[in-house]
Design a protein around this motif. Sequence first.
Motif, PDB file in Angstrom:
ATOM      1  N   CYS A  50     193.767 -20.740 -36.292  1.00  0.00           N
ATOM      2  CA  CYS A  50     192.843 -20.878 -35.169  1.00  0.00           C
ATOM      3  C   CYS A  50     192.709 -22.363 -34.860  1.00  0.00           C
ATOM      4  O   CYS A  50     191.696 -23.004 -35.209  1.00  0.00           O
ATOM      5  CB  CYS A  50     191.495 -20.259 -35.510  1.00  0.00           C
ATOM      6  N   ILE A  51     193.726 -22.917 -34.231  1.00  0.00           N
ATOM      7  CA  ILE A  51     193.749 -24.351 -33.952  1.00  0.00           C
ATOM      8  C   ILE A  51     192.554 -24.752 -33.091  1.00  0.00           C
ATOM      9  O   ILE A  51     191.961 -25.806 -33.278  1.00  0.00           O
ATOM     10  CB  ILE A  51     195.073 -24.739 -33.263  1.00  0.00           C
ATOM     11  N   GLN A  52     192.215 -23.859 -32.106  1.00  0.00           N
ATOM     12  CA  GLN A  52     191.111 -24.173 -31.191  1.00  0.00           C
ATOM     13  C   GLN A  52     189.755 -23.720 -31.740  1.00  0.00           C
ATOM     14  O   GLN A  52     188.731 -23.927 -31.095  1.00  0.00           O
ATOM     15  CB  GLN A  52     191.352 -23.508 -29.836  1.00  0.00           C
ATOM     16  N   GLY A  53     189.774 -23.009 -32.883  1.00  0.00           N
ATOM     17  CA  GLY A  53     188.519 -22.568 -33.468  1.00  0.00           C
ATOM     18  C   GLY A  53     188.188 -21.117 -33.124  1.00  0.00           C
ATOM     19  O   GLY A  53     189.048 -20.332 -32.709  1.00  0.00           O
ATOM     20  N   GLU A  54     186.938 -20.738 -33.278  1.00  0.00           N
ATOM     21  CA  GLU A  54     186.449 -19.371 -33.046  1.00  0.00           C
ATOM     22  C   GLU A  54     185.938 -19.224 -31.611  1.00  0.00           C
ATOM     23  O   GLU A  54     185.436 -20.183 -31.014  1.00  0.00           O
ATOM     24  CB  GLU A  54     185.314 -19.041 -34.011  1.00  0.00           C
ATOM     25  N   MET A  55     186.072 -17.981 -31.058  1.00  0.00           N
ATOM     26  CA  MET A  55     185.554 -17.714 -29.711  1.00  0.00           C
ATOM     27  C   MET A  55     185.020 -16.281 -29.658  1.00  0.00           C
ATOM     28  O   MET A  55     185.623 -15.357 -30.213  1.00  0.00           O
ATOM     29  CB  MET A  55     186.648 -17.897 -28.651  1.00  0.00           C
ATOM     30  N   ILE A  56     183.910 -16.099 -28.975  1.00  0.00           N
ATOM     31  CA  ILE A  56     183.312 -14.779 -28.777  1.00  0.00           C
ATOM     32  C   ILE A  56     183.775 -14.225 -27.430  1.00  0.00           C
ATOM     33  O   ILE A  56     183.744 -14.927 -26.419  1.00  0.00           O
ATOM     34  CB  ILE A  56     181.777 -14.851 -28.812  1.00  0.00           C
ATOM     35  N   LEU A  57     184.190 -12.938 -27.427  1.00  0.00           N
ATOM     36  CA  LEU A  57     184.487 -12.233 -26.174  1.00  0.00           C
ATOM     37  C   LEU A  57     183.301 -11.336 -25.877  1.00  0.00           C
ATOM     38  O   LEU A  57     183.104 -10.301 -26.535  1.00  0.00           O
ATOM     39  CB  LEU A  57     185.757 -11.399 -26.304  1.00  0.00           C
ATOM     40  N   PRO A  58     182.457 -11.671 -24.886  1.00  0.00           N
ATOM     41  CA  PRO A  58     181.281 -10.857 -24.582  1.00  0.00           C
ATOM     42  C   PRO A  58     181.665  -9.626 -23.749  1.00  0.00           C
ATOM     43  O   PRO A  58     182.312  -9.741 -22.715  1.00  0.00           O
ATOM     44  CB  PRO A  58     180.380 -11.806 -23.784  1.00  0.00           C
ATOM     45  N   VAL A  59     181.260  -8.437 -24.220  1.00  0.00           N
ATOM     46  CA  VAL A  59     181.609  -7.163 -23.575  1.00  0.00           C
ATOM     47  C   VAL A  59     180.326  -6.444 -23.181  1.00  0.00           C
ATOM     48  O   VAL A  59     179.416  -6.280 -24.005  1.00  0.00           O
ATOM     49  CB  VAL A  59     182.437  -6.275 -24.528  1.00  0.00           C
ATOM     50  N   ALA A  60     180.257  -6.007 -21.933  1.00  0.00           N
ATOM     51  CA  ALA A  60     179.108  -5.216 -21.457  1.00  0.00           C
ATOM     52  C   ALA A  60     179.564  -3.786 -21.214  1.00  0.00           C
ATOM     53  O   ALA A  60     180.737  -3.520 -20.929  1.00  0.00           O
ATOM     54  CB  ALA A  60     178.528  -5.814 -20.182  1.00  0.00           C
ATOM     55  N   GLU A  61     178.634  -2.839 -21.320  1.00  0.00           N
ATOM     56  CA  GLU A  61     178.955  -1.423 -21.113  1.00  0.00           C
ATOM     57  C   GLU A  61     177.945  -0.796 -20.150  1.00  0.00           C
ATOM     58  O   GLU A  61     176.791  -1.220 -20.064  1.00  0.00           O
ATOM     59  CB  GLU A  61     178.943  -0.662 -22.436  1.00  0.00           C
ATOM     60  N   SER A  62     178.404   0.247 -19.432  1.00  0.00           N
ATOM     61  CA  SER A  62     177.518   0.965 -18.521  1.00  0.00           C
ATOM     62  C   SER A  62     177.078   2.273 -19.166  1.00  0.00           C
ATOM     63  O   SER A  62     177.561   2.653 -20.236  1.00  0.00           O
ATOM     64  CB  SER A  62     178.246   1.257 -17.205  1.00  0.00           C
ATOM     65  N   GLN A  63     176.170   2.981 -18.489  1.00  0.00           N
ATOM     66  CA  GLN A  63     175.731   4.293 -18.960  1.00  0.00           C
ATOM     67  C   GLN A  63     176.943   5.216 -19.086  1.00  0.00           C
ATOM     68  O   GLN A  63     177.823   5.251 -18.245  1.00  0.00           O
ATOM     69  CB  GLN A  63     174.733   4.900 -17.972  1.00  0.00           C
ATOM     70  N   GLY A  64     176.977   5.977 -20.168  1.00  0.00           N
ATOM     71  CA  GLY A  64     178.059   6.928 -20.353  1.00  0.00           C
ATOM     72  C   GLY A  64     179.263   6.377 -21.074  1.00  0.00           C
ATOM     73  O   GLY A  64     180.225   7.107 -21.324  1.00  0.00           O
ATOM     74  N   VAL A  65     179.233   5.083 -21.432  1.00  0.00           N
ATOM     75  CA  VAL A  65     180.368   4.454 -22.119  1.00  0.00           C
ATOM     76  C   VAL A  65     179.901   3.925 -23.466  1.00  0.00           C
ATOM     77  O   VAL A  65     178.840   3.311 -23.567  1.00  0.00           O
ATOM     78  CB  VAL A  65     180.959   3.293 -21.288  1.00  0.00           C
ATOM     79  N   SER A  66     180.694   4.150 -24.505  1.00  0.00           N
ATOM     80  CA  SER A  66     180.414   3.584 -25.820  1.00  0.00           C
ATOM     81  C   SER A  66     181.481   2.545 -26.120  1.00  0.00           C
ATOM     82  O   SER A  66     182.637   2.875 -26.389  1.00  0.00           O
ATOM     83  CB  SER A  66     180.420   4.669 -26.895  1.00  0.00           C
TER      84      SER A  66
END
Length: 462
Positions: A50-66
């Motif tokens: 991980c040359i550039q380090g750590e990164m978070i991928l933020p994920v949102a969900e709608s009603q009816g989706v897990s």
Amino acid sequence: MARHSSGKNNYALSGSVIVVGVVILALIAALVWWFSLRDNAQSEPQAQECIQGEMILPVAESQGVSAEALINQWNETGPVVRDYCVTAELVDSVDDAAVLLTTDNPRAAELLGDRTASSAVPVDVWTGQLWTAGDETALNDVDPAEVSYPVATDPDTAVAVAVALAGEGAPALIQRDREVTTDSDAEILAVGPAAGIHKGAGATEVIDGAEVVTLAHILSPAGDVTEEQSRAAAAFTDFHDATGDVPADLPDRSAAWAAVTEDVAAEETPEAEAPETAAPADTLILLDTSAGTTAAFGDRSIYAASAAALGPIARDLGAGGQQVALWNYSSPLNPGVTQGWRRNVNFSDGRQAADAVLRFGTGGVPQTRSALVAALANAADQSRATGEPARVLLVTSGTAQDMDDAAFTQAFTDAIGDADVSVDVVHVGGGEVDGVLAGLTGHTQITDPAQLESALRAAAGL
């Protein structure tokens, strides 16, 4: 000359030879170890740095989706995108997300708000089901009107199952069930796969054509969401890409989705033309008692409404001097039985037929053609025996074809022969009309319960 012993073994190795041997063995062992280490290094994947380090991928969900399962599956692979070690995490707001998971429905665009999406990729496909806590046979050939659709809490499942079962009739059912929830204690309920399991004891049945697609919307950078996170979102959707699992022939659900919030205009039922009243004659009533006659027709079923009208008709025919017989039909229901029709009451004064018509059970499919041919032969015998006309009054919900068109047409003609027999058909409900049958007989379709009794009386000559 004698030889004297020196006290030393003649076969002993010198010290220098032993040292050389040990060195050679050590070199061989070192070479074996080095090649083994190299082979293992080549066979095992190298951990990416991980040359550039750590990164978070933020994920949102709608009603009816897990999103949880999709996030976990990706994270378990240790994804690295552009030298960042990426971990996907669920966030509450689409404003903070780099990818939004929704179901494929008209509401998806509303959920984006001020965010824009560069693309939307199918990442999951699941299928709606029917669930019942009772006898699982209740799910066989179920009437769409008997199903409850949880529009309030799971509109995707509600719409998908309603359209698959009822087609153009789905919008009215969706409007009817706007307040129904997944927790409903309905006898038969439309559910998603997880809800079907969590309902507890009972039975489920997957419905063909009720597939629901989950989409991943790759969101453009905005606010705290960076270009690198958007690239990670693209990698996330590529990993889960389920485009090949999406059925090519999913039905149009737009009208049913509109009914989630909008009222469906009531369809005007065209008034049926008043059938011509035939002359009274000895009459064999042939009544469809297949499972299709359990469909709702006004405030009762097709069977119940038909039987209620036919009882007085049988009595009135008898009071007018006509003989009345009563048969019912569907398809063979018991082991060893090969024909779908039952001879319940022979030609008599109408009272027995009036009583018996109210006591039938229902089940099977309407093998109308074979039942009608048998009834025609019986009516023809009655006509020849009395020298008077006879009639078959067929009351049906449709035809499950058990004879092809040519065979049925020929058998129809042969059964009547030279006898004076007429056939009047009253098709009750919105089921598909048998075109060949309609062409051979006096045929009336009744979709308005208020018109049923008058249509039956006219067909009976009353």
